[in-house]
Design an enzyme around this catalytic site. Structure first.
Site, PDB file in Angstrom:
ATOM      1  N   ARG A  46       0.338  -0.795  -0.264  1.00  0.00           N
ATOM      2  CA  ARG A  46       0.045  -0.065  -0.375  1.00  0.00           C
ATOM      3  C   ARG A  46       0.983   1.286   0.252  1.00  0.00           C
ATOM      4  O   ARG A  46       2.255   1.254  -0.262  1.00  0.00           O
ATOM      5  CB  ARG A  46      -1.019  -0.124   1.131  1.00  0.00           C
ATOM      6  N   GLY A  47       0.392   2.215  -0.597  1.00  0.00           N
ATOM      7  CA  GLY A  47       0.992   3.728  -0.040  1.00  0.00           C
ATOM      8  C   GLY A  47       1.331   3.660  -1.844  1.00  0.00           C
ATOM      9  O   GLY A  47       1.176   3.642  -2.468  1.00  0.00           O
ATOM     10  N   ALA A  48       0.587   5.412  -2.292  1.00  0.00           N
ATOM     11  CA  ALA A  48      -0.224   5.777  -3.424  1.00  0.00           C
ATOM     12  C   ALA A  48       1.867   5.553  -4.055  1.00  0.00           C
ATOM     13  O   ALA A  48       1.728   4.711  -5.529  1.00  0.00           O
ATOM     14  CB  ALA A  48       0.135   6.909  -3.562  1.00  0.00           C
ATOM     15  N   ARG A  89      -7.328  -0.791  -7.216  1.00  0.00           N
ATOM     16  CA  ARG A  89      -7.686   0.454  -6.464  1.00  0.00           C
ATOM     17  C   ARG A  89      -7.429   1.870  -7.419  1.00  0.00           C
ATOM     18  O   ARG A  89      -6.754   2.143  -8.205  1.00  0.00           O
ATOM     19  CB  ARG A  89      -7.086   1.274  -5.012  1.00  0.00           C
ATOM     20  N   GLN A 196      -2.791   1.845  10.068  1.00  0.00           N
ATOM     21  CA  GLN A 196      -1.218   2.575   8.860  1.00  0.00           C
ATOM     22  C   GLN A 196      -0.013   3.196  10.072  1.00  0.00           C
ATOM     23  O   GLN A 196       0.003   2.913  10.256  1.00  0.00           O
ATOM     24  CB  GLN A 196      -1.415   2.445   7.644  1.00  0.00           C
ATOM     25  N   ASP A 237      -2.402  10.733  -2.715  1.00  0.00           N
ATOM     26  CA  ASP A 237      -2.746   9.879  -3.237  1.00  0.00           C
ATOM     27  C   ASP A 237      -3.294  10.258  -4.847  1.00  0.00           C
ATOM     28  O   ASP A 237      -3.001   9.347  -5.696  1.00  0.00           O
ATOM     29  CB  ASP A 237      -3.986   9.046  -2.852  1.00  0.00           C
ATOM     30  N   ASN A 247      -6.134  12.542   0.058  1.00  0.00           N
ATOM     31  CA  ASN A 247      -5.213  11.314   0.831  1.00  0.00           C
ATOM     32  C   ASN A 247      -5.984  10.042   1.730  1.00  0.00           C
ATOM     33  O   ASN A 247      -7.232  10.614   2.412  1.00  0.00           O
ATOM     34  CB  ASN A 247      -4.109  11.815   1.696  1.00  0.00           C
ATOM     35  N   LYS A 248      -5.230   9.661   2.443  1.00  0.00           N
ATOM     36  CA  LYS A 248      -6.008   8.704   3.325  1.00  0.00           C
ATOM     37  C   LYS A 248      -7.101  10.297   4.490  1.00  0.00           C
ATOM     38  O   LYS A 248      -6.838  10.809   5.002  1.00  0.00           O
ATOM     39  CB  LYS A 248      -5.133   8.009   4.463  1.00  0.00           C
TER      40      LYS A 248
END
Lengths: 350, 350
Positions: A46-48, A89, A196, A237, A247-248
């Protein structure tokens, strides 16, 4: 030095399964497009920026694993692989950016013999990997200028080494400031529902010797009220042409709280995060995920009544007017972002 | 109708152990001051009004269980019991208020024969219990006026039947509006670290037939940004003379977010929650609890690296200028609160 969440191993990628951190540091092999897609969907990767890199290697694995009868079949398969990877995603644009870049290299070299084509694709995936690590270093350098020794900073989710092939986006700023000998106190929001921040950010910052304190997401406002936060740094993101960014989930609330308390708020992201086809953040698709992520703790024990209704957006959208600056590998963009973003691209960024 | 979290059973109290909800509805007997103190500290009994009631019965149990040699020994014991109960949690003032009220009855009747004294104390504890239930009804009635059918409302923690001897503080407003036939959509913040919103608020609202949707704390801002919240209702643990109040951690952040989005923000609390000895909220003690509450999920599996630093305030302080109104059993107080609070007390509240 910093942990490496994806490594190319000649015929597959080895990933850290981030869903079992910090309890276990478990590596897993992905050999097929399906395995890469599943790793992305289940947030093992995960993580853009990192899912962009995973997507690039996923494309390579897909072409490697396909024995085409003819050029048309190969191109159909390449299109299919591209679609399967990009759709794994929806919110982060780096995934689509990296997979499209691989597809472009495929198209330019589709007439080459199989071995030569694979070599070009492998080189391109490695290039994306290296470029990301390099961009992390540059973002860190640009962002570290904004910090002084003794500062307390706040971050959310994991925008670190575990989200990139280098030292991270937001966290690369902290790593760089730390290397420069600046004493930092980092507050990490735990980042519900999948934690996270609690599981990954504290883990990698501690491992690297930084002073990190874990808080629940709902404690950030109190720290700000007490004057204990000097600046907020978050990843992104997808960033629209006007500077609005996704973003998150929780990022937007932190931006409002930072504004209210007069605290600078920075997004940190490489140029692959910008999506100039979108005029504003309102057009960014926001992924909604499974209610179980909220109702059961880390996929196990229920913490809410069975069948309760749940709203579980994975991201939110922060409007540009709440953002102090956007730290990129090319420098810190300032307002008006629609202008500074355009001129960054005008300087010839990819 | 609504679940009863404390019941007097002739020689002990029966409490619902709220730490195991929603998985189990488990009752537990408390027969001694130590058991009551432990139930309060471990949050088996929680919610500002309810710990006041538990404290009142705890005082009764303490005096019942003590065989005094003489009047002086009895008074020393009563002082000791009072101190042990009040010190079990620092932030909510209702606990101190109820225990002091019991001690006052003790002092007024200390010269009576033991049986008569115990009878007076038991009557006072029951009175505190009944008054609280009555205040819940009245707060519900005053608050329900603020809601129209079709409204979406947001709440945090559990300010409901599980926090009082009646229908709750903030949740009594929703229950009353629901009884009046108003369609409400309630969003419940899960309320990290101990998830009182996820575990308790959704449980009791569902049980009562209300439409409730669970969110993580960091999702509230997004709902507000989308225009999906019409008003915020929260409980309070202690309200200063100027209207500043302490409540579950996260309340202050919601108040800032509500102000930013132009959404009315109401605290709902009985008059026993006001502490006029404090000029402002800055004087309210904020309990900091065990790091394990954050690092392990519901006291079990670790979700953060061992030894990570944690900041775990259990409450925060919301300044009066962010509050639209304070709903009490006597009506809705409006700004300036220093004036409206004084005049409520001038009307002869306890």
């Amino acid at each position: 030095m910093i942990v490496n969440p994806i490594t190319w191993k000649k015929d597959h990628i080895s990933i850290i399964d981030q869903t079992v951190l910090p309890g276990r540091l478990k590596y897993e092999a992905c050999r097929t497009v399906s395995q890469v897609r599943e790793a992305i969907q289940k947030l093992k990767v995960r993580g853009a920026p990192l899912i962009g890199i995973a997507g690039a290697y996923g494309f390579l694995l897909g072409i490697r694993g396909f024995r085409a009868k003819d050029a048309a079949a190969l191109r159909r398969e390449a299109l299919h692989i591209k679609h399967r990877l990009i759709s794994s995603r929806p919110t982060a644009v780096n995934l689509a950016w990296a997979v499209r870049r691989m597809f472009h290299v495929f198209e330019e070299n589709a007439s080459l013999p199989r071995a030569a084509l694979l070599k070009r694709l492998e080189a391109e995936a490695h290039r994306i990997f290296r470029e990301d690590a390099d961009m992390c270093r540059r973002m860190g350098a640009h962002g570290a200028v904004l910090l002084r020794s003794g500062d307390s900073v706040l971050t959310v989710c994991n925008a670190g080494a575990l989200a990139t092939s280098g030292g991270g986006t937001a966290l690369s700023v902290f790593y760089r400031a730390h290397e420069q000998g600046k004493r930092l106190k980092v507050y990490a929001c735990e980042t519900r529902p999948l934690l996270q921040g609690a599981r990954l950010t504290t883990w990698e910052l501690k491992r690297h010797g930084l002073d990190v304190t874990l808080i629940c997401d709902n404690m950030a406002a109190r720290l700000m009220q007490q004057g204990r936060i000097r600046a907020v740094f978050v990843g992104a993101d997808r960033i629209a042409a006007n500077g609005d960014f996704a973003n998150k989930i929780g990022t937007y609330g932190l931006a409002v709280l930072a504004r209210y308390h007069g605290i600078p708020f920075y997004a940190v992201a490489p140029s692959s995060t910008f999506d100039l086809t979108l005029a504003t953040g309102a057009e960014i698709p926001i992924e909604e995920r499974d209610p179980d992520e909220i109702t059961t703790l880390h996929f196990e024990r229920p913490i809410a009544p069975a069948g309760v209704k749940v709203y579980n957006p994975s991201f939110d959208m922060t409007p540009a007017f709440l953002v102090t600056g956007i730290v990129t590998e090319q420098g810190v963009l300032r307002r008006p972002f629609s202008k500074s973003i355009r001129s960054m691209y005008g300087r010839g960024s990819k």
